[in-house]
Design a protein around this motif. Structure first.
Motif, mmCIF file in Angstrom:
data_model
loop_
_atom_site.group_PDB
_atom_site.id
_atom_site.type_symbol
_atom_site.label_atom_id
_atom_site.label_comp_id
_atom_site.label_asym_id
_atom_site.label_seq_id
_atom_site.Cartn_x
_atom_site.Cartn_y
_atom_site.Cartn_z
ATOM 1 N N PRO A 32 -7.331 -143.930 60.576
ATOM 2 C CA PRO A 32 -8.538 -143.449 59.902
ATOM 3 C C PRO A 32 -9.823 -143.652 60.714
ATOM 4 O O PRO A 32 -10.713 -142.809 60.661
ATOM 5 C CB PRO A 32 -8.580 -144.265 58.605
ATOM 6 C CG PRO A 32 -7.313 -145.005 58.502
ATOM 7 C CD PRO A 32 -6.529 -144.838 59.743
ATOM 8 N N HIS A 35 -10.146 -140.916 63.072
ATOM 9 C CA HIS A 35 -10.683 -139.732 62.381
ATOM 10 C C HIS A 35 -12.206 -139.880 62.197
ATOM 11 O O HIS A 35 -12.956 -138.910 62.318
ATOM 12 C CB HIS A 35 -10.019 -139.555 61.012
ATOM 13 C CG HIS A 35 -8.613 -139.002 61.042
ATOM 14 N ND1 HIS A 35 -8.308 -137.815 61.658
ATOM 15 C CD2 HIS A 35 -7.444 -139.461 60.523
ATOM 16 C CE1 HIS A 35 -7.000 -137.555 61.508
ATOM 17 N NE2 HIS A 35 -6.456 -138.552 60.829
ATOM 18 N N VAL A 179 -14.606 -132.277 58.000
ATOM 19 C CA VAL A 179 -13.214 -132.434 57.573
ATOM 20 C C VAL A 179 -12.635 -133.745 58.109
ATOM 21 O O VAL A 179 -11.887 -134.444 57.417
ATOM 22 C CB VAL A 179 -12.396 -131.207 58.035
ATOM 23 C CG1 VAL A 179 -10.912 -131.504 58.038
ATOM 24 C CG2 VAL A 179 -12.702 -130.017 57.142
ATOM 25 N N VAL A 182 -13.247 -136.596 55.807
ATOM 26 C CA VAL A 182 -12.335 -136.641 54.649
ATOM 27 C C VAL A 182 -11.011 -137.297 55.077
ATOM 28 O O VAL A 182 -10.451 -138.120 54.351
ATOM 29 C CB VAL A 182 -12.083 -135.232 54.075
ATOM 30 C CG1 VAL A 182 -11.079 -135.283 52.922
ATOM 31 C CG2 VAL A 182 -13.399 -134.600 53.615
ATOM 32 N N LEU A 183 -10.553 -136.933 56.276
ATOM 33 C CA LEU A 183 -9.294 -137.502 56.770
ATOM 34 C C LEU A 183 -9.423 -139.014 57.000
ATOM 35 O O LEU A 183 -8.439 -139.741 56.922
ATOM 36 C CB LEU A 183 -8.859 -136.809 58.065
ATOM 37 C CG LEU A 183 -8.608 -135.301 57.956
ATOM 38 C CD1 LEU A 183 -8.220 -134.718 59.302
ATOM 39 C CD2 LEU A 183 -7.528 -135.005 56.930
ATOM 40 N N GLY A 185 -10.759 -140.837 54.998
ATOM 41 C CA GLY A 185 -10.631 -141.444 53.671
ATOM 42 C C GLY A 185 -11.908 -141.427 52.858
ATOM 43 O O GLY A 185 -12.002 -142.117 51.851
ATOM 44 N N PHE A 186 -12.894 -140.632 53.300
ATOM 45 C CA PHE A 186 -14.140 -140.545 52.534
ATOM 46 C C PHE A 186 -14.161 -139.219 51.783
ATOM 47 O O PHE A 186 -14.399 -138.168 52.357
ATOM 48 C CB PHE A 186 -15.347 -140.696 53.470
ATOM 49 C CG PHE A 186 -15.420 -142.061 54.094
ATOM 50 C CD1 PHE A 186 -15.913 -143.142 53.372
ATOM 51 C CD2 PHE A 186 -14.944 -142.277 55.383
ATOM 52 C CE1 PHE A 186 -15.957 -144.410 53.944
ATOM 53 C CE2 PHE A 186 -14.980 -143.538 55.962
ATOM 54 C CZ PHE A 186 -15.487 -144.613 55.230
ATOM 55 N N TYR A 187 -13.900 -139.305 50.491
ATOM 56 C CA TYR A 187 -13.789 -138.127 49.634
ATOM 57 C C TYR A 187 -15.138 -137.400 49.576
ATOM 58 O O TYR A 187 -16.176 -138.040 49.405
ATOM 59 C CB TYR A 187 -13.352 -138.571 48.235
ATOM 60 C CG TYR A 187 -13.320 -137.474 47.214
ATOM 61 C CD1 TYR A 187 -12.600 -136.307 47.448
ATOM 62 C CD2 TYR A 187 -14.019 -137.600 46.013
ATOM 63 C CE1 TYR A 187 -12.578 -135.295 46.504
ATOM 64 C CE2 TYR A 187 -13.998 -136.596 45.062
ATOM 65 C CZ TYR A 187 -13.276 -135.445 45.322
ATOM 66 O OH TYR A 187 -13.263 -134.442 44.395
ATOM 67 N N ASP A 188 -15.100 -136.067 49.704
ATOM 68 C CA ASP A 188 -16.348 -135.291 49.765
ATOM 69 C C ASP A 188 -16.682 -134.570 48.462
ATOM 70 O O ASP A 188 -17.594 -133.740 48.434
ATOM 71 C CB ASP A 188 -16.301 -134.298 50.933
ATOM 72 C CG ASP A 188 -15.206 -133.239 50.762
ATOM 73 O OD1 ASP A 188 -14.504 -133.270 49.729
ATOM 74 O OD2 ASP A 188 -15.064 -132.386 51.652
ATOM 75 N N ARG A 190 -15.017 -132.324 46.753
ATOM 76 C CA ARG A 190 -14.679 -130.903 46.663
ATOM 77 C C ARG A 190 -13.287 -130.633 46.091
ATOM 78 O O ARG A 190 -12.772 -129.526 46.221
ATOM 79 C CB ARG A 190 -14.754 -130.271 48.057
ATOM 80 C CG ARG A 190 -16.152 -130.180 48.609
ATOM 81 C CD ARG A 190 -16.094 -129.778 50.084
ATOM 82 N NE ARG A 190 -17.418 -129.606 50.643
ATOM 83 C CZ ARG A 190 -18.064 -128.435 50.687
ATOM 84 N NH1 ARG A 190 -17.489 -127.352 50.222
ATOM 85 N NH2 ARG A 190 -19.266 -128.357 51.200
#
Lengths: 222, 445
Positions: A32, A35, A179, A182-183, A185-188, A190
C-alpha cells in the motif's frame, strides 16, 4: 533522508503511518505505501523507494526488489491515464489483438509507452476477470467492456481531448494518481457511482426470473 | 430437460444499489452471522463440514476440513485471509460478485473468522479492479458502523478487525503461499510445504486462506442449514466422488449469451448452452476450458460430462474455477495455446527452475510452431519439457502451464502438423473476432 520536499514528506508520513497501523507487522504496509508514493509522483521513483525504506526500516534494495516484482508499480512517469487492452487468449481471439494493434498505430506508441502529451500510457494486459465482456479494456483500472477497434480509438481520443469518459462498470474516471491513492487504502467516497452489474453479470439471474414468471403463468392457468 | 438455475450469491445483483448494507439486510443479510453467533465456533465448523462445501477457487479442498486443521489454544494469533486475487485466465466470478454484493463476502469472512477464532482477517484483492476495491472499502465501513465488525460483534463478545488489502499486479499471488508472502510485504513467491498455512501461514501463524466464492457461500449455509446446501449437487456413496451446493459458472467466448450462471454442481455444458442460446450463431464448438486456462482443454465430445469435481476429473481435466471459455471452429488452437504459454512465462515468479526455464522454452517452441518455422520434433520437445515441469515445480503455476499444451496436443495434433505443412497458421484471425472484417491482422504482440 529521501529527497521529497519537507511538506510532501510530512504529508505522506501521516498517511503512511495510518497504513502501517492497519497491520500486525509493519512490513505488510509496503505494497500500500508503494501505491501511496505512486499516488504522489505518478510512478515509483528512487525517492519513493527511499521513503518506503526509511519508514519501514528496510534497505532500498529490499524495497526495490518488491517494487520491480509487481506490474502495477511504474518505474517511469506514467501518463494521466493507463490504457490497457486485454490480450490474454480469450480477449485476444475475440478481438483484443486487433484493438491493441489499432491503438498502437493510432497513438504511435507501443506497450508501456506514453504519448508525448503525457495523457495516455498504453499497455497490453493479462486477464482482468471480465471475460464475459470480451474484448475488455481497462482505463486506470476501471472496466470498459465489449470494445471494438473503433470504440477504442474514440476512447483514447476522448481521453486526450479531456472529454468526460465513463467506464461501463465503475465510477467517473479519475487520474492515475487519484486511483493509486484508493489502492493504498484511502477510500474516495465514490462507491455509489456506477451500476451494480453489467448485462453479462445478470444473464443467469434474468433467465431465472423469466423461468419463474413462466412457471407462475402455468400455475395460474391450472 | 431444462436445468433450473439456483441464484443464491447472485440473488440480489439486479436490485438497485445492491452493494449497500441497506439492500443486503432486506435479503437476509447478516442473518447467517446472527445464526453463527448462537453456536460455538466448533459447531459452526461442523455445519460447514456437513454442508460438504469444497473450495471454489480451483483446488476444491473441503472448506470445513481446512478450518478444522487450525490448531487451537496455542499462543499464536490465528488469521483468515480471503483470496480475492482472481486472475486465472477465463475466471470472472469473484470480481462481479464483490462489485454487486460485497457484504455477503464480509459476512462470510466474519463467520469463518469466528469459527477458527481469528481476531484479524484480510481480504487480499487484486489491484487492477479499483471500483471493486471501493465497494469493499465502503462495505467494510458500513459493517463496522452497524456492529458486524469491530469489538463485541452484535453483543456476542467476539472481536474482529477486517482489512482490505490491494495487490499490485501478479498472477502468482493467487497461489495461497505466494499471497501470504505478498501480504507480508515481499515479492509474491510460493513457499515450500510443509509447513502448511494452517500451521505456519501469515507471520508464521495458523492461517486459513479461502477463495471469495467459498467464503461467500458460508452465510447461506448458516441461514439455511447444511442439509439445504448438500441437497444440491451430485450424489455418490463416496464423499470424495460427489460435489454439493450451488456455484457460479462463468460462460465466455464464442457464445450467444456470455455471463454468470448460478446453478447446482454437476450440470453439463450442453445443458448450460441449451439454456443460454448456445455457441454463436452459424458456428460450432471446437474446444473449451472447464475451469480456466490451467485446466486441460476439453472438446465437443465432453459436452455431457457433469461440471463437478469428480465429473471433470474423470475427463482428465479439473473443475477449477468453472470458467467455461468457449472457442468455436474459427479459433486456431495453436495461437490460443501460444498466448496462454506466453502468459505463464510472463507470470512465472522465477523461484524454481523447472517453471522459470521451462515456460521460457515452451514459448520459444510454440512461437515457431505458430509461425510455421517449427518441425515435427518440436511436438515431442513440448511434451518432454511439459513432463519436466509437471509435478516438479514449486507450485501449481508450472503444472498449469503444461495443461493447455499437453491437452491440445492430445486432441488437436493434426492442427499443429498443419502449421508445419503449410509453413504458417492456416486460420484467419479476423474470423474469430466479434467484429469480423474490421481492421488489421492478428499478431499484435
Amino acid at each position: 533522508m529521501s529527497a521529497f520536499a519537507p511538506e510532501v514528506r510530512s504529508r505522506l508520513e501521516v498517511d503512511a503511518k495510518e497504513i502501517i497501523a492497519r497491520y500486525p507487522r509493519s512490513r505488510s504496509a509496503l505494497l500500500p505505501i508503494l501505491h501511496l508514493v505512486q499516488a504522489e509522483e505518478g510512478f515509483v521513483s528512487p525517492d519513493g523507494i527511499e521513503f518506503c525504506a526509511e519508514l519501514l526500516d528496510l534497505t532500498t534494495a529490499e524495497v526495490a526488489a518488491v517494487a520491480t516484482f509487481y506490474t502495477m508499480y511504474k518505474r517511469r512517469p506514467n501518463g494521466e491515464y493507463s490504457v490497457g487492452v486485454c490480450t490474454n487468449t480469450l480477449c485476444a481471439i475475440m478481438g483484443g489483438d486487433q484493438i491493441f494493434s489499432t491503438l498502437k498505430q493510432h497513438l504511435g506508441i507501443g506497450h508501456d509507452e506514453t504519448t508525448e502529451d503525457g495523457t495516455v500510457t498504453l499497455e497490453h494486459l493479462e486477464c482482468n476477470a471480465a471475460c464475459d465482456y470480451a474484448p475488455v479494456m481497462m482505463v486506470n483500472w476501471e472496466f470498459f467492456d465489449n470494445q471494438t477497434p473503433e470504440s477504442a480509438v474514440q476512447l483514447v481520443d476522448d481521453l486526450r481531448a479531456g472529454t468526460t469518459v465513463t467506464p461501463t462498470r465503475g465510477a467517473t474516471l479519475c487520474t492515475f494518481k487519484q486511483v493509486s491513492r484508493v489502492l493504498a487504502g484511502f477510500y474516495d467516497g465514490r462507491a455509489d457511482e456506477g451500476p451494480a452489474a453489467g448485462p453479462a453479470t445478470l444473464a443467469g439471474l434474468q433467465i431465472f426470473r423469466e423461468q419463474q414468471e413462466s412457471d407462475e403463468g402455468k400455475d395460474g392457468a391450472t | 430437460m431444462t436445468i433450473t438455475l439456483t441464484p443464491v450469491l447472485s440473488r440480489t445483483w439486479d436490485e438497485d444499489r445492491s452493494w449497500t448494507l441497506e439492500v443486503y439486510e432486506r435479503f437476509e443479510g447478516y442473518a447467517g452471522l446472527r445464526a453463527a453467533l448462537t453456536k460455538t465456533p466448533d459447531q459452526v465448523t461442523q455445519i460447514v463440514k456437513d454442508s460438504e462445501l469444497r473450495g471454489r477457487g480451483g483446488a476444491g479442498f473441503p472448506t470445513g476440513m481446512k478450518w478444522g486443521f487450525i490448531p487451537q489454544g496455542g499462543d499464536k494469533p490465528v488469521y483468515l485471509v480471503v483470496n480475492a486475487d482472481e486472475s486465472e485466465p477465463g475466471t470472472c466470478k469473484d470480481i462481479p460478485f464483490m462489485l454487486a454484493n460485497p457484504h455477503e463476502l464480509i459476512e462470510g469472512a466474519v463467520i469463518a473468522s469466528y469459527a477458527i477464532r481469528a481476531a484479524q482477517a484480510f481480504i487480499y484483492v487484486r489491484g487492477e479492479v479499483v471500483h471493486v476495491i471501493r465497494r469493499l472499502q465502503r462495505a467494510v465501513e458500513e459493517a463496522y458502523e452497524a456492529g458486524y465488525l469491530g469489538t463485541d460483534i452484535l453483543g456476542s463478545g467476539y472481536d474482529l478487525e477486517l482489512t482490505v488489502h490491494a495487490g499490485a499486479g501478479a498472477y502468482i499471488c493467487g497461489e495461497e503461499t505466494a499471497l501470504l508472502d505478498s501480504l507480508e510485504g515481499r515479492r509474491g513467491q510460493p513457499r515450500l510445504r510443509p509447513p502448511f498455512p494452517a500451521v505456519a501461514g501469515l507471520y508464521a501463524s495458523p492461517t486459513v486462506i479461502n477463495n471469495v466464492e467459498s467464503i461467500g457461500s458460508v452465510p447461506s449455509i448458516l441461514r439455511n442449514g447444511a442439509a439445504w446446501f448438500a441437497g444440491m449437487g451430485t450424489d455418490n456413496e463416496n464423499p470424495k466422488m460427489r460435489s454439493k451446493g450451488m456455484t457460479l459458472y462463468s460462460l465466455s467466448g464464442h457464445v450467444t449469451r456470455p455471463g454468470q450462471y448460478e446453478g447446482p454442481m454437476g450440470i453439463t455444458l450442453r445443458e448450460l448452452l441449451d439454456l443460454t442460446g448456445g455457441v454463436r450463431e452459424g458456428h460450432e464448438l471446437k474446444f473449451w476450458t472447464p475451469g480456466g486456462s490451467s485446466t486441460p482443454l476439453l472438446t465437443a465430445e465432453h459436452l455431457d460430462v457433469p461440471l463437478s469435481y469428480e465429473g471433470i476429473a474423470g475427463a482428465k481435466s479439473m473443475l477449477g474455477t468453472k470458467a467455461l471459455q468457449i472457442f468455436d471452429e474459427t479459433t486456431c488452437v495453436v495461437r490460443a495455446v501460444l498466448r496462454w504459454t506466453e502468459f505463464y512465462a510472463h507470470e512465472s515468479c522465477g523461484k524454481c527452475t523447472p517453471c522459470r526455464e521451462g515456460t521460457f522454452w515452451l514459448v520459444q517452441i510454440m512461437r515457431r510452431l505458430e509461425d510455421g518455422r517449427g518441425d515435427e520434433e518440436d511436438l515431442q520437445k513440448l511434451l518432454d519439457i511439459s513432463d519436466t515441469i509437471l509435478g516438479r515445480s514449486f507450485c501449481a503455476l508450472g503444472d498449469g502451464a503444461t495443461s493447455p499444451i499437453t491437452s491440445s496436443l492430445e486432441y488437436f495434433r493434426d492442427e499443429y502438423v498443419a502449421h508445419l505443412e503449410q509453413g504458417g497458421c492456416p486460420f484467419d484471425a479476423s474470423a474469430a473476432t466479434l467484429f469480423q472484417g474490421s481492421t488489421t491482422g492478428a499478431a499484435a504482440r
